[in-house]
Design a protein around this motif. Structure first.
Motif, short mmCIF file in Angstrom:
data_model
loop_
_atom_site.label_atom_id
_atom_site.label_comp_id
_atom_site.label_asym_id
_atom_site.label_seq_id
_atom_site.Cartn_x
_atom_site.Cartn_y
_atom_site.Cartn_z
N GLU A 122 36.68 41.29 42.67
CA GLU A 122 36.94 41.78 44.03
C GLU A 122 36.28 40.92 45.10
O GLU A 122 37.11 40.93 46.07
CB GLU A 122 35.92 43.10 44.10
CG GLU A 122 36.27 44.12 45.11
CD GLU A 122 35.73 43.79 46.39
OE1 GLU A 122 36.33 43.95 47.57
OE2 GLU A 122 34.60 43.20 46.40
N THR A 123 35.04 40.35 45.02
CA THR A 123 35.05 39.33 46.20
C THR A 123 35.83 38.32 46.40
O THR A 123 36.08 38.07 47.56
CB THR A 123 33.53 38.96 45.61
OG1 THR A 123 32.63 39.83 45.67
CG2 THR A 123 32.95 37.66 46.96
N ALA A 124 36.40 37.73 45.40
CA ALA A 124 37.33 36.57 45.59
C ALA A 124 38.61 37.14 46.13
O ALA A 124 39.22 36.63 46.97
CB ALA A 124 37.41 35.97 44.07
N ALA A 125 39.10 38.41 45.47
CA ALA A 125 40.46 38.85 45.99
C ALA A 125 40.34 38.90 47.47
O ALA A 125 41.26 38.78 48.40
CB ALA A 125 40.78 39.74 45.11
N ARG A 126 39.21 39.77 47.91
CA ARG A 126 38.93 40.30 49.28
C ARG A 126 38.94 39.11 50.09
O ARG A 126 39.60 39.22 51.47
CB ARG A 126 37.92 41.23 49.34
CG ARG A 126 37.45 41.19 50.60
CD ARG A 126 36.13 42.27 50.85
NE ARG A 126 35.34 42.38 49.72
CZ ARG A 126 34.05 41.47 49.53
NH1 ARG A 126 33.65 40.79 50.66
NH2 ARG A 126 33.16 41.80 48.62
N GLY A 149 33.73 31.68 42.67
CA GLY A 149 34.60 30.55 42.94
C GLY A 149 35.41 30.23 41.76
O GLY A 149 36.88 30.08 42.06
N SER A 150 35.22 30.35 40.51
CA SER A 150 36.19 30.36 39.67
C SER A 150 37.38 31.43 39.67
O SER A 150 38.30 31.23 39.56
CB SER A 150 35.51 30.61 38.14
OG SER A 150 34.67 29.32 38.17
N ALA A 151 36.67 32.57 39.95
CA ALA A 151 37.74 33.84 40.08
C ALA A 151 38.68 33.38 41.03
O ALA A 151 40.03 33.69 41.05
CB ALA A 151 36.88 35.10 40.31
N ALA A 247 34.76 46.70 55.28
CA ALA A 247 36.24 46.61 55.87
C ALA A 247 36.95 47.13 54.86
O ALA A 247 38.55 47.25 55.25
CB ALA A 247 36.66 45.56 56.49
N GLY A 248 36.70 47.39 53.60
CA GLY A 248 37.58 47.83 52.57
C GLY A 248 37.65 46.64 51.46
O GLY A 248 37.71 45.75 51.64
N ARG A 249 37.48 47.17 50.03
CA ARG A 249 37.42 46.47 49.08
C ARG A 249 38.57 46.48 48.24
O ARG A 249 39.46 47.18 48.23
CB ARG A 249 36.33 46.95 48.00
CG ARG A 249 34.76 47.08 48.77
CD ARG A 249 33.65 47.42 47.49
NE ARG A 249 32.37 47.27 48.02
CZ ARG A 249 31.87 46.26 48.03
NH1 ARG A 249 32.36 44.89 47.78
NH2 ARG A 249 30.45 46.31 48.83
#
Length: 299
Positions: A122-126, A149-151, A247-249
């Protein structure tokens, strides 16, 4: 049910396993019998009192398990399904957890591997969404060898981007396997990136929080083309966006990454597993930075 909790702020020793009432899902939620739960840096920040000041607090935001109760309005899963996702109440490190967002676990993935995914994905995609990463551009990821980072490398490659990733020389073979062009971090990093991309890069994502933002701004040509998920103070100082979830996940990415796993296009290794009762040791190991890969509690 057994759950990880702390009643005072401090080191790993404040963590305890307590008996709590079983939770129940509300509308649009499900409950799982937890088989594995991820451990993140936010967990020990929470334990140290750097986030929410309320006491006592339960632990954990991501888990994988078997659906055993379904809330009103949920139709896409059935009792007994294997799923992974986010525990909206921050109590996923427990024998049962209510999930507010989830996806089915790919057949090729075990519970520990699935529990390692949600927060990093989720962090990477956001961050990639906020940067506007898509095909045809070059993305530099500072700190590409860690879980987030890998994601980010793999999700960006799946979007069609060219990815350059920084990491220690020992990580370069893995970065290549993920689809990135590796460069060593440290002094001279910008020159090494320019050797691969003479005109600089289009976008940059800072995952490491190592004070590298000025170099990333120089390589992209604008602070607007840089995002950090790890350097809040640096973001304020240099006018760079700091990616946050309020701001939205990007919870849609759970289903996307499940498909990529099944297609053999995504992997996120588990570094070490612990029993739920050893949650304090998991925190000690995580804070020490001794293990590469995600830490997971087995329930």
């Amino acid at each position: 049910m057994k759950a990880a909790r702390f009643s005072r702020f401090g080191g790993p020793e404040v963590l305890e396993i307590v008996d709590l009432p079983d939770p129940h899902p509300g509308a649009g939620e499900i409950r799982i019998a937890v088989r594995a739960a991820g451990v993140n840096a936010s967990d020990w920040k929470k334990r140290q009192g750097l986030m929410d000041q309320e006491l006592p607090q339960t632990m954990g935001y991501e888990a994988a398990g078997v659906v055993d109760e379904i809330g009103d309005g949920v139709e896409e899963v059935a009792l007994g399904d294997r799923v992974f996702g986010f525990g909206g109440d921050g109590a996923a490190q427990a024998e049962r957890a209510v999930l507010s967002a989830w996806a089915r676990i790919p057949a090729s993935l075990d519970f520990a591997g699935a529990a390692a995914l949600p927060s990093s994905v989720e962090t990477a995609a956001r961050a990639l969404d906020q940067l506007g990463v898509r095909g045809g551009g070059t993305l530099l990821i500072s700190g590409a060898s860690g879980s987030v980072g890998s994601a980010a490398v793999q999700l960006a490659v799946a979007r069609g981007a060219r990815v350059i990733g920084t990491g220690s020389p020992a990580t370069h073979d893995r970065l290549r396997a993920l689809g990135a062009e590796p460069v060593a971090y440290g002094e001279g990093m910008a020159e090494r990136v320019r050797a691969l991309a003479p005109n600089g890069v289009d976008l940059a994502l800072d995952v490491a929080g190592s004070g590298i933002l000025p170099e990333l701004i120089d390589l992209t040509g604008s602070a607007d083309e840089v995002i950090t998920v790890a350097d809040f103070a640096g973001a304020q100082r240099h006018g760079v966006r700091f990616s946050r979830g309020d701001a939205g996940r990007a919870v849609y990415a759970l289903g996307q990454v499940a498909d990529l796993v099944e297609a053999g296009r995504f992997t996120l290794p588990v570094g070490r597993t612990f029993a739920l009762t050893d949650v304090a040791e998991a925190h000690r190991v995580g804070e020490s930075g001794q293990v590469r890969g995600k830490l997971v509690l087995l329930v």
